[in-house]
Design a protein around this motif. Sequence first.
Motif, PDB file in Angstrom:
ATOM      1  N   ASP A 106      41.526 101.983  94.294  1.00 49.25           N
ATOM      2  CA  ASP A 106      42.124 101.434  95.496  1.00 49.25           C
ATOM      3  C   ASP A 106      43.969 101.749  95.465  1.00 49.25           C
ATOM      4  OD1 ASP A 106      39.964 100.552  96.204  1.00 49.25           O
ATOM      5  OD2 ASP A 106      40.374  98.523  95.864  1.00 49.25           O
ATOM      6  N   GLN A 107      44.506 101.919  94.221  1.00 50.99           N
ATOM      7  CA  GLN A 107      45.806 102.097  94.072  1.00 50.99           C
ATOM      8  C   GLN A 107      46.070 103.424  94.476  1.00 50.99           C
ATOM      9  OE1 GLN A 107      45.982 100.985  89.689  1.00 50.99           O
ATOM     10  NE2 GLN A 107      47.025  98.902  90.595  1.00 50.99           N
ATOM     11  N   LYS A 108      45.274 104.505  93.935  1.00 48.96           N
ATOM     12  CA  LYS A 108      45.302 105.692  94.156  1.00 48.96           C
ATOM     13  C   LYS A 108      45.306 106.038  95.853  1.00 48.96           C
ATOM     14  CE  LYS A 108      46.190 109.990  93.356  1.00 48.96           C
ATOM     15  NZ  LYS A 108      47.519 110.736  92.999  1.00 48.96           N
ATOM     16  N   CYS A 109      44.198 105.448  96.343  1.00 46.61           N
ATOM     17  CA  CYS A 109      44.332 105.619  97.769  1.00 46.61           C
ATOM     18  C   CYS A 109      45.318 105.111  98.768  1.00 46.61           C
ATOM     19  CB  CYS A 109      42.750 104.959  98.370  1.00 46.61           C
ATOM     20  SG  CYS A 109      42.305 105.226  99.892  1.00 46.61           S
ATOM     21  N   LEU A 110      45.916 104.096  98.162  1.00 46.25           N
ATOM     22  CA  LEU A 110      47.114 103.526  98.858  1.00 46.25           C
ATOM     23  C   LEU A 110      48.271 104.591  98.826  1.00 46.25           C
ATOM     24  CD1 LEU A 110      47.018  99.562  98.120  1.00 46.25           C
ATOM     25  CD2 LEU A 110      46.768 100.556 100.179  1.00 46.25           C
TER      26      LEU A 110
ATOM     27  N   LEU B  96      46.379  92.594  91.721  1.00 39.17           N
ATOM     28  CA  LEU B  96      46.118  94.000  90.812  1.00 39.17           C
ATOM     29  C   LEU B  96      47.019  95.039  91.394  1.00 39.17           C
ATOM     30  CD1 LEU B  96      42.622  92.898  90.104  1.00 39.17           C
ATOM     31  CD2 LEU B  96      44.531  92.983  88.577  1.00 39.17           C
ATOM     32  N   LEU B  97      47.083  95.176  92.862  1.00 40.36           N
ATOM     33  CA  LEU B  97      47.579  96.310  93.581  1.00 40.36           C
ATOM     34  C   LEU B  97      49.263  96.280  93.608  1.00 40.36           C
ATOM     35  CD1 LEU B  97      45.184  96.624  96.478  1.00 40.36           C
ATOM     36  CD2 LEU B  97      45.050  97.751  94.351  1.00 40.36           C
ATOM     37  N   ARG B  98      49.732  95.160  93.457  1.00 40.38           N
ATOM     38  CA  ARG B  98      51.277  94.831  93.322  1.00 40.38           C
ATOM     39  C   ARG B  98      51.923  95.733  92.652  1.00 40.38           C
ATOM     40  NH1 ARG B  98      51.308  91.640  97.571  1.00 40.38           N
ATOM     41  NH2 ARG B  98      50.345  89.456  97.276  1.00 40.38           N
ATOM     42  N   SER B  99      51.943  96.174  91.517  1.00 38.19           N
ATOM     43  CA  SER B  99      52.702  97.140  90.764  1.00 38.19           C
ATOM     44  C   SER B  99      52.683  98.424  91.525  1.00 38.19           C
ATOM     45  CB  SER B  99      52.237  97.316  89.264  1.00 38.19           C
ATOM     46  OG  SER B  99      50.906  98.013  89.319  1.00 38.19           O
ATOM     47  N   THR B 100      51.715  98.826  91.996  1.00 34.75           N
ATOM     48  CA  THR B 100      51.679 100.233  92.778  1.00 34.75           C
ATOM     49  C   THR B 100      52.265 100.029  94.035  1.00 34.75           C
ATOM     50  OG1 THR B 100      49.565 100.926  91.816  1.00 34.75           O
ATOM     51  CG2 THR B 100      50.132 101.862  93.767  1.00 34.75           C
ATOM     52  N   THR B 101      52.048  99.024  94.651  1.00 36.80           N
ATOM     53  CA  THR B 101      52.408  98.958  95.904  1.00 36.80           C
ATOM     54  C   THR B 101      54.150  98.673  96.004  1.00 36.80           C
ATOM     55  OG1 THR B 101      52.123  96.594  95.932  1.00 36.80           O
ATOM     56  CG2 THR B 101      50.528  98.069  97.185  1.00 36.80           C
ATOM     57  N   ASN B 102      54.687  97.737  94.808  1.00 37.61           N
ATOM     58  CA  ASN B 102      56.020  97.919  94.684  1.00 37.61           C
ATOM     59  C   ASN B 102      56.706  99.293  94.670  1.00 37.61           C
ATOM     60  OD1 ASN B 102      55.901  94.993  95.010  1.00 37.61           O
ATOM     61  ND2 ASN B 102      55.719  94.630  92.882  1.00 37.61           N
ATOM     62  N   GLN B 103      56.275  99.990  93.623  1.00 38.06           N
ATOM     63  CA  GLN B 103      56.725 101.291  93.527  1.00 38.06           C
ATOM     64  C   GLN B 103      56.680 102.330  94.685  1.00 38.06           C
ATOM     65  OE1 GLN B 103      53.936 102.947  90.535  1.00 38.06           O
ATOM     66  NE2 GLN B 103      55.177 101.797  88.897  1.00 38.06           N
TER      67      GLN B 103
ATOM     68  N   PRO C 241      54.137 108.506 105.557  1.00 45.06           N
ATOM     69  CA  PRO C 241      55.347 108.169 104.963  1.00 45.06           C
ATOM     70  C   PRO C 241      55.967 106.837 105.514  1.00 45.06           C
ATOM     71  CG  PRO C 241      55.501 110.258 105.127  1.00 45.06           C
ATOM     72  CD  PRO C 241      54.322 109.902 105.892  1.00 45.06           C
ATOM     73  N   ARG C 242      55.837 106.448 106.842  1.00 47.75           N
ATOM     74  CA  ARG C 242      56.444 105.363 107.366  1.00 47.75           C
ATOM     75  C   ARG C 242      55.838 104.139 106.966  1.00 47.75           C
ATOM     76  NH1 ARG C 242      52.992 103.519 111.114  1.00 47.75           N
ATOM     77  NH2 ARG C 242      51.655 105.285 112.271  1.00 47.75           N
ATOM     78  N   THR C 243      54.606 104.228 106.277  1.00 48.44           N
ATOM     79  CA  THR C 243      53.645 102.757 105.946  1.00 48.44           C
ATOM     80  C   THR C 243      54.689 102.057 105.326  1.00 48.44           C
ATOM     81  OG1 THR C 243      51.799 104.254 106.232  1.00 48.44           O
ATOM     82  CG2 THR C 243      51.941 102.235 105.080  1.00 48.44           C
ATOM     83  N   SER C 244      54.924 100.840 105.540  1.00 42.90           N
ATOM     84  CA  SER C 244      55.738  99.807 104.876  1.00 42.90           C
ATOM     85  C   SER C 244      54.817  98.457 104.756  1.00 42.90           C
ATOM     86  CB  SER C 244      56.935  99.702 105.519  1.00 42.90           C
ATOM     87  OG  SER C 244      56.941  99.029 106.707  1.00 42.90           O
TER      88      SER C 244
END
Length: 144
Positions: free
Chosen positions: A12-16, A46-53, A24-27
């Motif tokens: 899921d992290q990789k898919c995000l 569990l996804l927050r570290s990836t989405t924060n980056q 790229p405009r996805t926020s």
Amino acid sequence: MTGLSLGRYEQDQKCLQLLKELVPRTSRVAVMVNPDNPNYGSYLDLLRSTTNQLGVTLTRIDAHNEADLAQAFTLIRASGADAIFMVDDTALGGTSEVRKRIITWALGRRLPVASSSSRVARDGGLVSLGTDNSASIAAALACR
């Protein structure tokens, strides 16, 4: 037989990440979650570290099943999401009709749909990254 070594959350992290690369405009991403599925209780954490980056904010949108989609769509619109992530859950994405209903609604609002379920991309979503269970089962049966 080939396989994927990533766990569900890593997929899921990789898919995000792929979603962000493709759009790229996805926020702000609305994450459709079935609250009855115990696997997704602390899912967004569990996804927050990836989405924060990635500079992406996640909004959890609960929907038990197809009957909750109208309310989920209202919440997605109110959240200001510019993309949708569908978790791989049988109640929400288990049938082609439900997947297509979500994807059609999203496309009508120019919202890309991503998922770790390979079926979502086959049904018109933008991107999927996950195990194709039917192909894995067919390969395993062929090896017998």
